[in-house]
Design an enzyme around this catalytic site. Structure first.
Site, PDB file in Angstrom:
ATOM      1  N   SER A  48       0.799  -1.226   0.000  1.00  0.00           N
ATOM      2  CA  SER A  48       0.000   0.000   0.000  1.00  0.00           C
ATOM      3  C   SER A  48       0.829   1.273   0.000  1.00  0.00           C
ATOM      4  CB  SER A  48      -0.925   0.011   1.224  1.00  0.00           C
ATOM      5  OG  SER A  48      -0.166  -0.036   2.430  1.00  0.00           O
ATOM      6  N   HIS A 309      -2.689   6.147   5.647  1.00  0.00           N
ATOM      7  CA  HIS A 309      -1.881   5.898   4.456  1.00  0.00           C
ATOM      8  C   HIS A 309      -1.583   7.237   3.774  1.00  0.00           C
ATOM      9  CE1 HIS A 309      -3.289   1.702   4.895  1.00  0.00           C
ATOM     10  NE2 HIS A 309      -2.188   1.396   4.240  1.00  0.00           N
TER      11      HIS A 309
END
Length: 355
Positions: A48, A309
């Protein structure tokens, strides 16, 4: 005289055959070379941190369709490198992937197979100039799980800080990760060689992870409004966790002769919740809960997937630093904030394992 005539006849018959064999052998063993008539490309492999999770604008087919949650974003850092002469940037990374999913294995992740096998296909249709890998945190460190453990420690007001136990086992977890990442990088080398790319014909880069949260968090957001973490756990993530993880990854890069880009200090002052009311200063997503996803059984387990993130601004900065690094000859560097407020690669500043 007969033996001499026999030997001369044999030589007359054998020499043409040997000549033909040598010609055929020469053709057979001419080493392949990169396809110089193809578009020049950069390729991203990993999890990710490089797929674009949290950056939005996900490629069709990677936002839950048919069980694929790779979340490859058009805003991912590989698309923000702006390296002169590069015509294509290709993202093969997948959110949640570990080293096995990058390496030459039969492991499946979100219905996708080995990223390195897909790299072999890309190498035939493009002239790859660099392969950038971001992987390892989902192996033994299980960094996302640690972050969630720290979040739950905030909820459980009377329990211990999450770093008390996580800190004790962190070094061992990182050490167990190193050979897995090393194998994945070795497999990348192997596939590229078979595709006609000698090691010196392209750049292989392993990058580490930036801290998603840190001590710059606004106290008013140290709760469910953004970043529900205890101060001591934020300090541990910032000062210990990402640095130790980077040192382990640096060791893996050295073992395969890859270049290394240290991101462990890249987001300082720009982590989630560091901007207070000004979210434009932040390079990471805050706690993000998609409550509409809870109405869909297939999406429910991913309702917080984007939390903590890098967002599009973060990927833009990380990609800029990576692009600058690729234009240098430095074996390693750290992405650090410059006077202009942007990230730049600084050589000889990447963390290393002590001893």
């Amino acid at each position: 005289m007969r033996p001499l005539r026999t030997r001369l006849l044999a030589a007359f018959l054998i020499l043409p055959a040997l000549t033909l064999l040598l010609l055929v052998s020469d053709r057979r063993f001419v080493p392949p070379s990169p396809p110089e008539d193809k578009p020049r490309a950069l390729v991203a492999l990993g999890d990710s941190t490089i797929s674009g999770e949290g950056a939005g604008d996900y490629e069709r087919g990677t936002d839950g369709e048919n069980g694929n949650w790779c979340h490859r974003s058009a805003n991912a850092l590989i698309h923000r490198t702006a390296v002169p002469g590069v015509e294509r940037t290709i993202n093969l990374a997948c959110s949640g992937a570990n080293a096995d999913h990058v390496a030459l294995t039969d492991a499946q992740h979100y219905n996708e197979g080995s990223q390195t096998r897909r790299l072999a296909e890309v190498a035939r249709d493009n002239r790859i100039t660099a392969v950038v890998v971001g992987v390892g945190a989902n192996d033994d460190p299980r960094f996302s799980d640690i972050v969630m453990r720290c979040l739950w420690a905030w909820f459980l007001k009377d329990g211990p800080d999450c770093n008390r136990d996580a800190g004790k086992e962190w070094s061992d977890r990182v050490d167990r990760m190193v050979p897995k990442v090393t194998k994945a990088l070795t497999d990348v080398r192997s596939v590229m060689r078979r595709a006609g790319y000698p090691d010196n014909s392209y750049t292989l880069v392993l990058q580490s992870y930036a801290a998603p949260v840190g001590t710059s968090v606004s106290p008013s957001l140290q709760n469910l409004n953004g970043c529900p973490f205890r101060s001591s756990d934020l300090r541990w993530v910032e000062d210990n966790a990402v640095g130790r993880l980077a040192a382990g990854l640096h060791r893996a890069a050295d073992l395969v002769g890859a270049r290394f880009l240290d991101m462990s200090r890249a987001a300082r002052g720009h982590e989630a919740c560091a901007g207070g009311t000004d979210t434009s200063r932040e390079w990471f997503a805050r706690l993000a809960l998609d409550f509409n996803a809870l109405r869909d059984n297939q999406r429910a387990e991913h309702f917080s997937q984007e939390s903590f993130h890098p967002n599009a601004r973060g990927h833009n900065q990380f990609g800029r630093c990576l692009g600058e690094f690729l234009t240098t000859k430095h074996e390693d560097a750290a992405c650090l904030l410059g006077p202009d407020g942007s990230l730049h690669p600084v050589p000889n500043q990447a963390v290393r394992a002590s001893g």
